[in-house]
Design a protein around this motif. Structure first.
Motif, short mmCIF file in Angstrom:
data_model
loop_
_atom_site.label_atom_id
_atom_site.label_comp_id
_atom_site.label_asym_id
_atom_site.label_seq_id
_atom_site.Cartn_x
_atom_site.Cartn_y
_atom_site.Cartn_z
N TRP A 137 51.63 -27.39 -5.67
CA TRP A 137 51.30 -26.00 -5.39
C TRP A 137 49.94 -25.96 -4.72
O TRP A 137 49.06 -26.78 -5.02
CB TRP A 137 51.25 -25.17 -6.68
N VAL A 138 49.74 -24.99 -3.85
CA VAL A 138 48.47 -24.82 -3.13
C VAL A 138 47.83 -23.52 -3.60
O VAL A 138 48.42 -22.44 -3.50
CB VAL A 138 48.70 -24.78 -1.61
N GLY A 139 46.61 -23.62 -4.11
CA GLY A 139 45.85 -22.45 -4.56
C GLY A 139 44.66 -22.20 -3.65
O GLY A 139 43.81 -23.08 -3.48
N TYR A 140 44.60 -21.02 -3.05
CA TYR A 140 43.57 -20.71 -2.06
C TYR A 140 42.26 -20.24 -2.70
O TYR A 140 42.23 -19.70 -3.81
CB TYR A 140 44.08 -19.62 -1.11
N ASP A 141 41.19 -20.45 -1.97
CA ASP A 141 39.84 -20.06 -2.37
C ASP A 141 39.82 -18.56 -2.68
O ASP A 141 40.18 -17.74 -1.82
CB ASP A 141 38.89 -20.39 -1.22
N PRO A 142 39.40 -18.17 -3.89
CA PRO A 142 39.34 -16.73 -4.19
C PRO A 142 38.35 -15.98 -3.31
O PRO A 142 38.43 -14.76 -3.19
CB PRO A 142 38.92 -16.70 -5.67
N GLY A 143 37.44 -16.72 -2.68
CA GLY A 143 36.50 -16.08 -1.76
C GLY A 143 37.17 -15.51 -0.52
O GLY A 143 36.55 -14.73 0.21
N THR A 144 38.43 -15.89 -0.26
CA THR A 144 39.16 -15.37 0.90
C THR A 144 39.96 -14.12 0.53
O THR A 144 40.69 -13.59 1.37
CB THR A 144 40.11 -16.42 1.48
N PHE A 145 39.84 -13.66 -0.72
CA PHE A 145 40.63 -12.51 -1.17
C PHE A 145 40.31 -11.26 -0.38
O PHE A 145 39.15 -10.94 -0.12
CB PHE A 145 40.36 -12.24 -2.65
N GLU A 146 41.37 -10.56 0.03
CA GLU A 146 41.26 -9.22 0.60
C GLU A 146 42.29 -8.35 -0.11
O GLU A 146 43.44 -8.74 -0.27
CB GLU A 146 41.55 -9.24 2.11
#
Length: 226
Positions: free
Chosen positions: A99-108
């Protein structure tokens, strides 16, 4: 387990792994840096899982147990213009699935944000701004920046022809948050209670309990990764 073996579980992804180089470390969230700098898979796994909010884990209890028991390693990488954590699990049959979990800093914040259960809001803002497997839209919760209503995703922003005439929830009010990798879409809507998700298959809309359905979706990928 080397980078090549992990990358093989994500064949359709362009993925660069982050090492201990200072320039690379600067590209990732500060709280992920101990994961990138550790040489021990177990330490990396523990550090990554410690970031998860309890509410989200409680929402998907079967997958939470599998994640704890079957996660072999977590590696830091860069893909889609974002830092990511790659979680590598070994199935009961000895297959690897990631699974790939993205940086929460990219949240919009996506449309209909108030329809997301509180635990999922915390997860997307603070843990991973998207957590998927197989494709960028499947077997988890897609990146909020990639979410759209069924109408938008079908390129009919005024509503899918023939859809709006019936008693179904409008295609303009169904936000696709994930899929099963095929035709089954999982959608949130202001026309449903918070805690419900609409399963949409070939035009049929079936409201279900959010946590149970997400848990089953995650487990289906773990059970049959190929």
């Amino acid at each position: 387990m080397g980078p090549e073996e992990i990358a093989a579980t994500l064949e359709d992804w362009s993925l660069a792994f982050v090492g201990s180089d200072a320039g690379e470390i600067a590209l990732i969230p500060e709280k992920w840096r101990p994961i990138a700098q550790s040489a021990d898979p177990e330490d990396r796994r523990r550090a990554a899982l410690s970031l998860w909010n309890r509410g989200f884990l409680d929402l998907v209890p079967e997958f939470a147990e599998v994640l704890d028991a079957h996660c072999l390693d977590v590696r830091v990488g860069i893909t889609d213009g974002s830092a990511v954590l790659v979680y590598v699990l070994e199935t009961e049959d000895g297959e690897l699935v990631s699974w790939v979990g993205y940086d929460p800093g990219t949240f919009e914040e996506p449309e209909f944000w108030g329809c997301f259960p509180a635990a999922v809001q915390v997860f997307l803002r603070e843990v991973h701004a998207g957590f998927v497997s197989g494709s960028r839209y499947a077997f988890g919760v897609a990146r909020p920046v990639a979410m759209g209503t069924l109408a938008e995703l079908a390129d009919f922003p005024e509503g899918i022809p023939g859809w709006e005439d019936g008693s179904r929830i409008s295609s303009k009010r169904l936000l696709q948050i994930t899929t099963d990798g095929g035709l089954l879409k999982f959608c949130l809507s202001p026309d449903l209670a918070v805690g419900q998700v609409a399963l949409v298959y070939e035009g049929d809309v079936d409201p279900k309990e959010f946590g149970q359905e997400l848990d089953e979706l995650l487990m289906s990928r773990f059970a049959e990764p190929s």
